[in-house]
Design a protein around this motif. Sequence first.
Motif, PDB file in Angstrom:
ATOM      1  N   THR A  41      -5.807  58.675  45.342  1.00  0.00           N
ATOM      2  CA  THR A  41      -4.500  58.433  44.726  1.00  0.00           C
ATOM      3  C   THR A  41      -4.033  59.667  43.964  1.00  0.00           C
ATOM      4  N   ASP A  81      -0.116  52.658  45.785  1.00  0.00           N
ATOM      5  CA  ASP A  81      -1.061  51.587  46.122  1.00  0.00           C
ATOM      6  C   ASP A  81      -0.592  50.248  45.570  1.00  0.00           C
ATOM      7  N   ASP A 157      -0.421  55.223  50.240  1.00  0.00           N
ATOM      8  CA  ASP A 157      -1.664  54.970  49.520  1.00  0.00           C
ATOM      9  C   ASP A 157      -2.172  53.569  49.846  1.00  0.00           C
ATOM     10  N   GLU A 158      -3.226  53.493  50.623  1.00  0.00           N
ATOM     11  CA  GLU A 158      -3.851  52.223  51.020  1.00  0.00           C
ATOM     12  C   GLU A 158      -2.842  51.252  51.633  1.00  0.00           C
TER      13      GLU A 158
HETATM   14 MG    MG Z   1      -6.340  54.863  44.797  1.00  0.00          MG
END
Ligand code: MG
Length: 308
Positions: A41, A81, A157-158
């Motif tokens: 991140t 995220d 992010d993810e």
């Molecule tokens: Mg992260």
Amino acid sequence: MIEARGLVKTFGGTRAVDGVSLDVGAGEIFGFIGPNGAGKTTTLRILATLLEPDAGEASVAGRSVRDDPEAVRRAIGYMPDEFGVYPGLRVDEYLDFFAAAYRLPRARRRAVVEDVLKLTDLEGIREKRVEALSRGMRQRLGLGKCLVHDPAVLLLDEPASGLDPRARIEIRELLRELARMGKTILLSSHILTELSDLCTRVGIIEKGRLLASGTPEEILRGLAASRTLRVRVAERLPEAAELLRGVSGVTHVEERDGEAIVLFDGEERDIHRLLRPLVERELPVVAVVPESRDLERIFLRVTKGELA
Ligand SMILES: [Mg+2]
Ligand SMILES: Nc1ncnc2c1ncn2[C@@H]1O[C@H](COP(=O)(O)OP(=O)(O)OP(=O)(O)O)[C@@H](O)[C@H]1O
């Protein structure tokens, strides 16, 4: 499209990012893989110009994140995220809100929102309130939000975290489609197999350092020179194990559950050499099973420091 050289970011005493360098070419899908707290991140936030690095340089679409953050922001779509949605808005209003924030003219906004709704398969629920969306729908809306200004680069992010298998497949298809449209994608995941089959290249990060990067095949070749095979015989296992120990390239043999577990440094095409001495002694070989060497296993070995 994305270039980073020696990025460093420290929080207090923690070196969250510790000299990360990477290059992602146009049209690539690069997977940034690492366990919790690895620095994924933080790296993405630096590339998205939300954090300034303590040291190092990065550029996105040819613009420096330090010297020209405005231009970088125009070139990227960043999906954090975790993201909040403004409750009370409908799905289409939400997208329109972001299109307006990017100062798209009103007439153009309508067409863009339609395009994004279609692409993200949210057309059918365009009137739904954003706070009422399921996690899968919400992730697609989050991606859609990143697309309204038609950026060349996506930093995600993810994007597949917390999704059920079906929703994950939907996100995967969407990302494939976006790559086909020419977008460059950098995504992160802490589960290696979650999206790695989608990636043209992956980088494995731990404790702020990139331990390995390359195509999934390169990582496999480079990091796991040795392979594990299970050799099963109907009887005379100790004899079989002893013979296997004598084969060149075999580094370790263990007898377990009626099978010989063989560590073998050799190519797939050399596996037959293991069998020759067994066949010559008429040992009843029942099966030779190569253990799967998927990235997850290698990732585990890498992150345990065995291969770093
Ligand atoms: Mg992260
Ligand atoms: N704003 C912050 N203040 C203090 N420490 C931070 C901050 N942001 C990140 N860190 C620390 O930096 C390290 C890297 O965190 P980061 O969020 O980049 O990891 P990550 O790879 O994204 O992990 P996850 O898979 O859990 O999302 C961690 O040790 C984290 O605690």
